[in-house]
Design an enzyme around this catalytic site. Structure first.
Site, short mmCIF file in Angstrom:
data_model
loop_
_atom_site.label_atom_id
_atom_site.label_comp_id
_atom_site.label_asym_id
_atom_site.label_seq_id
_atom_site.Cartn_x
_atom_site.Cartn_y
_atom_site.Cartn_z
N ILE A 1 -0.68 -1.85 9.26
CA ILE A 1 0.70 -1.51 9.61
C ILE A 1 1.10 -2.26 10.88
CG2 ILE A 1 2.33 0.43 9.76
CD1 ILE A 1 0.31 2.25 8.56
N ASN B 1 -10.21 5.32 1.27
CA ASN B 1 -10.54 5.50 2.69
C ASN B 1 -11.70 6.48 2.88
OD1 ASN B 1 -7.23 4.84 3.10
ND2 ASN B 1 -8.66 3.81 4.45
N ASP C 1 -13.84 -1.86 2.64
CA ASP C 1 -12.96 -2.05 3.81
C ASP C 1 -13.74 -1.55 5.04
OD1 ASP C 1 -11.02 -1.74 5.82
OD2 ASP C 1 -9.57 -0.67 4.60
N LYS D 1 -10.00 -7.45 7.34
CA LYS D 1 -9.03 -7.13 8.39
C LYS D 1 -9.59 -7.69 9.68
CE LYS D 1 -7.50 -2.68 6.50
NZ LYS D 1 -7.66 -1.23 6.60
N ASP E 1 -7.15 2.95 -3.08
CA ASP E 1 -7.87 2.96 -1.80
C ASP E 1 -8.17 4.41 -1.40
OD1 ASP E 1 -8.94 2.55 0.70
OD2 ASP E 1 -7.19 1.56 1.56
N SER F 1 0.86 -1.18 0.00
CA SER F 1 0.00 0.00 0.00
C SER F 1 0.90 1.23 0.00
CB SER F 1 -0.88 -0.04 1.26
OG SER F 1 -1.66 1.12 1.36
N GLY G 1 -4.36 -4.76 5.87
CA GLY G 1 -3.35 -4.59 6.91
C GLY G 1 -3.58 -3.30 7.65
N GLU H 1 -11.11 0.69 -3.57
CA GLU H 1 -11.43 0.30 -2.18
C GLU H 1 -12.05 1.47 -1.44
OE1 GLU H 1 -7.91 -1.25 -0.29
OE2 GLU H 1 -8.73 -1.12 1.72
N LYS I 1 -0.99 -0.91 -4.44
CA LYS I 1 -2.21 -0.16 -4.10
C LYS I 1 -1.80 1.29 -3.86
CE LYS I 1 -4.63 -0.07 0.33
NZ LYS I 1 -5.39 -0.89 1.31
N LEU I 2 -2.51 2.19 -4.54
CA LEU I 2 -2.24 3.61 -4.34
C LEU I 2 -3.34 4.19 -3.46
CD1 LEU I 2 -1.18 5.04 -7.83
CD2 LEU I 2 0.21 3.86 -6.10
N LYS I 3 -2.92 4.90 -2.42
CA LYS I 3 -3.88 5.66 -1.63
C LYS I 3 -4.29 6.86 -2.47
CE LYS I 3 -4.03 3.58 2.40
NZ LYS I 3 -5.32 3.02 2.91
#
Ligand code: OSB
Ligand code: MG
Length: 366
Positions: free
Chosen positions: A291, A189, A237, A261, A187, A133, A289, A212, A159-161
């Protein structure tokens, strides 16, 4: 299983590089570890809550408080990983705190019985493919350098935020530079609303595995509307906190992929139920994940070895996050991590490293 007591241990783990998402930037990981002591040995669990309630409503101080004040005192005299969730059910939410307690109990139980997490959960693989990520960067050249480094290390999926202002351009740049064969996903968020649907349609030509969590956590219906508009598949997510949420999302058509998760959903047993449900419905799952240190990572890798995990996870090597992990480091082998085979998680904290990163400990007699 009889529990003598539980140690809450707070550690501070400096990150090798700041990690920026649509909800904030992290420079260090503030983590709560649980060590369960039983007459037959101990078990470790890692709480994935972050310092501030930005990813979801939980945060480390809150998790520690609900554990010491409500969850640990509610443990029955005899408890197993399979019964703890029922004992904690009267207390609403706090799934990350509950998951940490269940994980530590499961680790103790499996160590005492000589069985691995992988075997207990039903793993069918001895290694799992790793994705990485990649946080939001200050510039496109900086992003391309970071992605190039991860591809060179062997990561099998990027994966790019993304966030408003950092979405179409970085995705286009990575696609152009690394080609169509690169497994690529984004992603958000929860950074967008349904009003951004037309904007997000611009991602369609880039052949992403999925986007995501584009919309808010509690917007299942709006995710279903968005999923009908986009060619890019939608993955959830934050929205999926339980098997019941997964069932609702599937029947609404809110997603075709689920990020599992264990911390977010209250533990490895609920995580497995979500895996089973998704598998029965032809919904792909992958292991997310938070972290984690080696403790949480070991258990995640075991989960990711179940048959329904058909996409690479955010199960990166220890070196992606930390200069020094608190366990023997997880390292990439041809883009994969090995599934631990020893009893319990199969990993233990290294006492010297653990002592160095510990900021506080607290003993709670059960
Ligand atoms: O949304 O998947 C997420 C990290 C912290 C909180 C939320 C997320 C993430 C990541 C990184 O994307 C996952 C990892 O590499 O552990
Ligand atoms: Mg996510």
């Amino acid at each position: 299983m009889k529990v003598k007591g539980i140690e809450l241990r707070r550690i501070a783990m400096p990150l090798k590089a700041p990690f920026r998402t649509s909800f904030g930037v992290e420079y260090a990981r503030d983590i709560l570890l649980l060590r369960v002591e039983t007459p037959d040995g101990e078990g470790w669990g890692e709480c994935v809550a972050m310092s501030e309630p930005r990813y979801n409503c939980e945060y480390v101080d809150g998790a520690a408080e609900v554990l010491r004040r409500f969850l640990i005192p509610a443990l029955p005299d005899h408890v197993t990983a399979a019964t703890v969730a029922t004992a904690l059910e009267p207390f609403k939410g706090h799934r990350m705190a509950k998951a940490a307690l269940e994980s530590a109990l499961l680790d103790a139980q499996l160590r005492a019985g000589g069985e691995s997490f992988a075997s207990y959960l039903g793993a069918v693989r001895d290694r799992v493919p790793s994705g990485v990520s990649v946080g939001i960067m200050d510039s496109i050249p900086e992003l391309l350098d970071a992605v190039e480094g991860f591809v060179a290390e062997g990561y099998l999926r990027i994966k790019l935020k993304i966030a408003p202002g950092w979405d179409i351009t970085p995705i286009a740049a990575v696609r152009e530079r690394f080609g169509d064969a690169l497994l690529l996903q984004a992603d958000a968020n929860a950074a967008y609303t349904l009003a951004d649907a037309r904007h997000l349609e611009q991602l369609d030509p880039f052949g992403l595995l999925f986007i995501e969590q584009p919309l808010a956590d509690d917007d299942l219906v709006q995710h279903a509307h968005l999923a009908r508009r986009l060619a890019t598949p939608v993955c959830l997510d934050e929205s999926i906190e339980s098997a019941a949420h997964a069932a609702a999302a599937i029947s609404l058509g809110a997603c075709s992929v689920v990020n599992i998760k264990p911390g977010r959903v209250g533990g490895y047993l609920e995580a497995r139920r979500i895996h089973d449900l998704c598998r029965a419905h032809g919904i792909a799952v992958w292991c997310g994940g938070m972290i984690e240190t080696g403790i949480g990572r070991a258990a995640n890798v075991a989960l990711a070895a179940l048959p329904g995990f058909t996409l690479p996870g955010d199960t990166s090597a220890s070196s992606r996050y930390y200069a020094t992990d608190i366990t023997a480091p997880f390292a990439l082998d041809n883009g994969h991590l090995s599934v631990p085979t020893g009893p319990g998680t199969g990993v233990e904290p290294l006492p010297d490293v653990l002592a160095e990163v510990t900021t506080s400990t607290e003993w709670i007699t059960v």
